[in-house]
Design an enzyme around this catalytic site. Structure first.
Site, PDB file in Angstrom:
ATOM      1  N   TYR A   1       0.842  -1.200   0.000  1.00  0.00           N
ATOM      2  CA  TYR A   1       0.000   0.000   0.000  1.00  0.00           C
ATOM      3  C   TYR A   1       0.878   1.250   0.000  1.00  0.00           C
ATOM      4  O   TYR A   1       0.644   2.187  -0.776  1.00  0.00           O
ATOM      5  CB  TYR A   1      -0.918  -0.021   1.226  1.00  0.00           C
TER       6      TYR A   1
ATOM      7  N   GLU B   1     -11.683   6.080   5.073  1.00  0.00           N
ATOM      8  CA  GLU B   1     -11.065   6.876   6.139  1.00  0.00           C
ATOM      9  C   GLU B   1     -12.074   7.110   7.259  1.00  0.00           C
ATOM     10  O   GLU B   1     -11.712   7.121   8.440  1.00  0.00           O
ATOM     11  CB  GLU B   1     -10.546   8.212   5.595  1.00  0.00           C
TER      12      GLU B   1
ATOM     13  N   TRP C   1      -5.279   1.769  10.370  1.00  0.00           N
ATOM     14  CA  TRP C   1      -5.572   1.666   8.944  1.00  0.00           C
ATOM     15  C   TRP C   1      -5.369   0.242   8.419  1.00  0.00           C
ATOM     16  O   TRP C   1      -6.108  -0.208   7.548  1.00  0.00           O
ATOM     17  CB  TRP C   1      -4.718   2.654   8.148  1.00  0.00           C
TER      18      TRP C   1
END
Length: 198
Positions: free
Chosen positions: A21, A43, A51
């Protein structure tokens, strides 16, 4: 002679999913409406969580929310909310699920007004920060993220506080917060320099 390891931002850690990522997505400029919408929603789901938790469930989120196609998500209703609350593959937060559907409808309004979600979002791109980007110097929110957050909320979006919005801006390449020394910094900067703004 072995090749020395690449230097990355401190947060990339050692998880291969997170490293991928970081290396391939984070900080690279995005102008696709559905990808921008997806990230803004994820988000919001991430708020209060790490995350990596969302990243591990991202494909499940994409399946649950029809690829984050704005028009398809906007057409979802109460029955979909009830179904998704029971979906163990995603974060089963009723408020955030409902927010995603609401935000799709608000995104449709922005597209009607501005021509694209990207044109609207990139209108909040700040001036590049002068000087080195160091791990301890990256803010949690900025004047630009506060302005975008305020305008999104005025338009009826939810789960779009200034900290959430700044994480979104970092990820979508509106700013380049790869730290000095990270091999992705120059690549992201080159992508930003060559970007045709919406």
């Amino acid at each position: 002679m072995s090749t020395p390891p690449l230097t990355r931002c401190f947060w990339a850690g050692s998880d291969p999913l997170y490293i991928g990522y970081h290396d391939e997505e984070w900080g690279r400029p995005v102008t696709d409406d559905n990808r921008l919408f997806e990230k803004l929603c994820l988000e919001g789901f991430q708020s209060g969580l790490a995350w990596i938790t969302i990243l591990r469930k991202r494909e499940n989120f994409r399946a649950a929310f029809l690829g984050f196609d704005i028009d398809k998500v906007a057409a979802m209703g109460e029955a979909d909310i009830e179904r998704l609350v029971l979906d163990a593959g995603i974060i089963r937060h009723r408020g955030k699920i409902a927010s995603t559907i609401n935000n799709a409808k608000r995104a449709q309004e922005i597209i009607r007004e501005f021509g694209s979600l990207a044109h609207y979002i990139w209108g909040f791109e700040p001036e590049p920060v002068a000087g080195p980007i160091m791990a301890g110097s990256i803010p949690a929110q900025t004047e630009a993220s506060k302005a975008l957050s305020k305008d999104l909320r005025k338009r009826g979006f939810s789960f779009v506080g200034p900290t959430t919005v700044y994480a979104f801006m970092q990820a979508m390449g509106l700013v380049n917060d790869h730290v000095d020394g990270c091999f992705c910094r120059a690549e992201s900067e080159a992508a930003r320099a060559g970007l045709k703004r919406p």
